[in-house]
Motif scaffolding. Structure first.
Motif: not given
Lengths: 232, 232
Positions: A112-129
């Motif tokens: 969770r902390a890693s994703m919040l450090r780079h907030p764009w990663s959250v939305s990308l993660l849910s739409s990529r392989a």
DNA sequence: ATAATGACTCGTATAGCGTACGAGTCAATC
DNA sequence: GATTGACTCGTACGCTATACGAGTCATTAT
């Protein structure tokens, strides 16, 4: 003509041994690593919409089309940036001595902390392989749950439930951070027919990590066998 | 000059009483409702990236800029389409006679189904403000949990945990549907260091609704007080 | 020495996007 | 008859990703 592979990477990496002259002044020459690193910088600074191939090239001091030698297209820039940000070095030496419960919680909180450090990663993660880093985390999660006594038949449910919870919590956190003003403004409106929400001040509660931990705890209670729940 | 309000809607709605002539042939005249309805159609057919103002205008048989009389900008088209799709008419007459547990499960499953019916809504929901339809659902959720015996102090944790789980599950479901081919292809790779994932065939399991229900059940076990858990 | 190859860069061009601007149409009102 | 306001829409601007092909340069083959 040029070769221009189509896989994932590895075009100039085989130029082993002699490195090209270190280019005394000016820019340090284009490379996949530098592109990905700069893309992450740009994403951190400007968000998903802020990353354009032009801006990326500008930051790198190169022409736009030069990027396309190292990278297939813009989507793959996203993929590479995402993967580069989700690595987990864990605490593998201390691992094993720890309680499985705190081990899982540590790993998910780090995620969770890693994703919040780079907030764009959250939305990308849910739409990529799923990249290798993500799969490693899932593997570790499954292994720990197995060790904790979760039956094989229940393993998928447990893993996906934790995944779902983590993704939902992180997405919600980032998106409500963005539109925070609206949220605070929309909460205390009196006379509206949301008495329960108002009473508990649901939309004002900003103890994100506390809520995350408590919910995770509840989920683990439901997922793991009742054994093994003596000392906390 | 024209007025062109900036709020949410309601520009030609005050033309009450006399409706404009029903336009015997050709297109039935532009209106906010028609725009939103057509936007949903287009989103369903082509996805988020498929919705462009030009295509929307084409479908409506109008010029592009005519849309901007009824609508502030493209973002507001997304907002309106999203809200129009998430209404919950519930089963309010039978409600109350039911077990709180099945009531919550029914509502969340309906929520999930609504989003899956319009997969674009999932990604939009996680990045936009909460509309009245969503707030109503949250209110119902809180009320039911309260009735089930969840203490006020635990209410926010319970609501957000269920929300997080629902969002994560739905997002995961839709995004893995899109890239399904890759997923099946990436699973059975032997020799890779993901033995647990391979053993449980995590990435091949496509009993989405079953996993969703079981995980939800586990979460409710952890969230709700242990009472009230006799017959299933 | 000359030629050829492959790695790499980048200018130009195309097709598409959201939307600002301003001119136009038309019915209702003064 | 003039004015107003609701509504439509053609054109234009600045932005986007990226296809194409020409150009640079170091290494290797002959």
């Amino acid at each position: 003509m040029a070769a221009k592979r189509s896989g994932a990477q590895g075009k100039r990496s085989q130029r082993m041994g002699v490195e090209p002259p270190p280019q005394p002044n000016s820019e340090p020459a284009l490379s996949l690593d530098r592109i990905v690193l700069t893309a992450v910088e740009l994403l951190d600074a400007q968000g998903v919409d802020g990353l354009t191939m032009r801006r990326l090239a500008d930051r790198l001091g190169s022409g736009v089309m030069s990027l396309y030698w190292h990278v297939d297209n813009k989507e793959s820039v996203f993929d590479l940036a995402l993967d580069s940000v989700l690595g987990y070095r864990g605490s593998p030496q201390i691992v094993g001595a720890q309680d499985w419960r705190t081990e899982i919680i540590d790993m998910l909180e780090d995620w969770r902390a890693s994703m919040l450090r780079h907030p764009w990663s959250v939305s990308l993660l849910s739409s990529r392989a799923l990249g290798p880093n993500i799969l490693s985390r899932l593997e570790l999660l499954g292994k720990t749950l197995s060790r904790a006594g979760v039956a094989d038949a229940d393993l998928n449910v447990a893993i996906w439930s934790l995944w779902n919870y983590l993704m939902g919590a992180t997405i919600t956190r980032t998106s409500f951070d963005l539109s925070g003003g609206d949220r605070a403004a929309s909460q205390p409106r009196a006379g509206e027919p949301y008495p329960t929400i108002e009473r508990s001040r649901l939309l004002c509660d900003d103890d994100w990590i506390g809520i995350f931990r408590k919910g995770l705890d509840a989920l683990l209670v439901g997922l793991a066998p009742s054994q093994n729940r003596s000392l906390k």
